[in-house]
Every structure is written in structure tokens, then in C-alpha cells.
Enzyme design. Structure first.
Site, PDB file in Angstrom:
ATOM      1  N   CYS A   5      32.479 -48.629   7.970  1.00 36.09           N
ATOM      2  CA  CYS A   5      31.629 -48.502   6.779  1.00 36.09           C
ATOM      3  C   CYS A   5      30.575 -49.592   6.735  1.00 36.09           C
ATOM      4  O   CYS A   5      29.451 -49.363   6.266  1.00 36.09           O
ATOM      5  CB  CYS A   5      32.468 -48.491   5.504  1.00 36.09           C
ATOM      6  SG  CYS A   5      33.540 -49.928   5.255  1.00 36.09           S
ATOM      7  N   HIS A  58      36.040 -52.485   1.587  1.00 37.81           N
ATOM      8  CA  HIS A  58      35.138 -51.345   1.574  1.00 37.81           C
ATOM      9  C   HIS A  58      33.728 -51.872   1.386  1.00 37.81           C
ATOM     10  O   HIS A  58      33.542 -52.971   0.841  1.00 37.81           O
ATOM     11  CB  HIS A  58      35.518 -50.371   0.452  1.00 37.81           C
ATOM     12  CG  HIS A  58      34.807 -49.048   0.537  1.00 37.81           C
ATOM     13  ND1 HIS A  58      34.751 -48.320   1.700  1.00 37.81           N
ATOM     14  CD2 HIS A  58      34.104 -48.332  -0.400  1.00 37.81           C
ATOM     15  CE1 HIS A  58      34.060 -47.214   1.478  1.00 37.81           C
ATOM     16  NE2 HIS A  58      33.647 -47.206   0.216  1.00 37.81           N
ATOM     17  N   ASP A  74      27.784 -44.649  -1.580  1.00 37.74           N
ATOM     18  CA  ASP A  74      29.121 -44.788  -0.997  1.00 37.74           C
ATOM     19  C   ASP A  74      29.405 -43.538  -0.181  1.00 37.74           C
ATOM     20  O   ASP A  74      29.630 -42.458  -0.734  1.00 37.74           O
ATOM     21  CB  ASP A  74      30.171 -44.967  -2.099  1.00 37.74           C
ATOM     22  CG  ASP A  74      31.580 -45.144  -1.540  1.00 37.74           C
ATOM     23  OD1 ASP A  74      31.771 -45.055  -0.304  1.00 37.74           O
ATOM     24  OD2 ASP A  74      32.511 -45.364  -2.340  1.00 37.74           O
TER      25      ASP A  74
END
Length: 198
Positions: A5, A58, A74
Site C-alpha cells: 500500500c 496502513h 484508500d
């Protein structure tokens, strides 16, 4: 589930810088983690029902300085892309007030230009002990700087004395970027997952 990510967000910042789709100074990269590396987020694609996903960390992108609400990008969320920060706070962050302290979220906010300039990852965190990949890496070469091949931990760390950017508690972050965290992240204890609730 989207992996790498942090690289996906780096590439998103690079795209904005190259294509000039938004002023780069409006963009900030947000690492979400804590000292235990256990942070719940709701409305994630890899979640089940109303259960949160517990991430070790994250990474999302936020766009601030807009006339309207700030936006969250996101890639792992079921929420709109982009999503208003106010909606993301209510649906994905919810609140730390009804979950155990070890799950409380901290957020490291880094200006996008600083992230593009300083971030480096050799992807070693995605290798098993025998050298095989936990998940296949992206096809492009690892992101590195002239001085560094790997500093991912400095971004994941929520120690404000190291790394880049500014570290916030969840309430501090919401107060800074929304203004009233209580109204944005109100969550009754009955709707919090039993796995993380007090």
C-alpha cells in the site's frame, strides 16, 4: 486485499506530480499504525461484514486545503474513491474511545513532496525466511533514493523523534483536518467489534 500500500500511494503521488491533476502541496501521505502494530479499520475490502481488519500498518493519501471537506484516497476501502474525510472518519476510523488502548490508532502525516523525495523500500518486509515472496511484488523496480534502499520502518514508526512528518493521535488528527472529532467519529460501544472493544 491490496498489498504494498505504501508503494501504491507513492505511485499515486508520482502520478499527481507528473500529470498535475492537483497541486502537490494539497496532498499528504498518512501512515496509520501504533506501537503494537495492531490498528483496526472498518469498511475494508478484505473485511467481513461489520468486522474491522486489523492491519500492522496502513497507508492512505489525503487531499487538504479544499473549499469542501478534505478527501481520503484508500485503495483498500469499500467507501468511495476518493471519500470525504468526514465520512471516512465516521465509517472507517470510527473512534478510539470504545476500543482497547493497544488498538488505538496513531497517524504519521507526511507532505507528498517529502514522501516522494525520501521514501525507500527494498520490499524485504514482504519476503519469507526462505527468500520467497509473501505476495508477488509489483513489476516496477523497488523505490529507492540515492542515499537509502530501505526506510519503511521510519515511516511506520509512531515515534515522533524519528522519520518524516508529524505524528498525531486519532483525535488530534481529526481535530487538525476536520475540526470536531467528536461529531465525525461518534460510535456507540455496541457497534464496535467485540475483538477490539473494551
Amino acid at each position: 486485499m491490496t498489498v504494498y500500500c505504501e508503494e501504491n500511494v507513492w505511485k499515486l503521488c508520482e502520478y499527481v506530480r507528473t500529470e498535475r491533476t492537483a497541486p502537490l502541496e494539497q496532498l499528504c501521505v498518512v501512515f496509520i499504525s501504533n506501537d503494537k502494530r495492531m490498528v483496526p479499520l472498518w469498511k475494508q475490502k478484505s473485511g467481513h461484514g461489520d468486522q474491522p481488519v486489523i492491519w500492522d500498518y496502513h497507508v492512505v493519501l489525503i487531499q487538504v486545503g479544499l473549499q469542501s471537506d478534505s478527501l481520503v484516497y484508500d485503495l483498500d476501502s469499500e467507501l468511495p474513491f476518493p471519500c470525504s474525510l468526514r465520512l471516512y472518519a465516521a465509517q472507517a476510523f470510527r473512534s478510539d474511545h470504545f476500543i482497547r488502548p493497544e488498538f488505538h490508532r496513531k497517524l504519521r502525516v507526511i507532505p507528498a513532496d517529502s514522501f516522494l523525495l525520501n521514501f525507500a523500500s527494498d520490499r524485504s518486509h514482504m519476503r519469507n525466511s526462505d527468500g520467497t515472496w509473501k505476495m508477488p511484488p509489483p513489476s516496477y523496480p523497488p523505490i529507492r533514493t540515492a542515499e537509502c534502499q530501505m526506510n519503511l520502518d521510519d515511516f511506520i514508526s509512531m515515534n515522533p523523534a524519528i522519520g518524516w512528518g508529524t505524528v498525531f493521535s486519532l483525535d488530534q488528527f481529526l481535530h487538525r483536518y476536520i475540526g470536531n472529532p467528536a461529531s465525525s467519529s461518534s460510535l456507540s460501544s455496541s457497534s464496535s467489534s467485540a475483538a477490539v472493544s473494551r
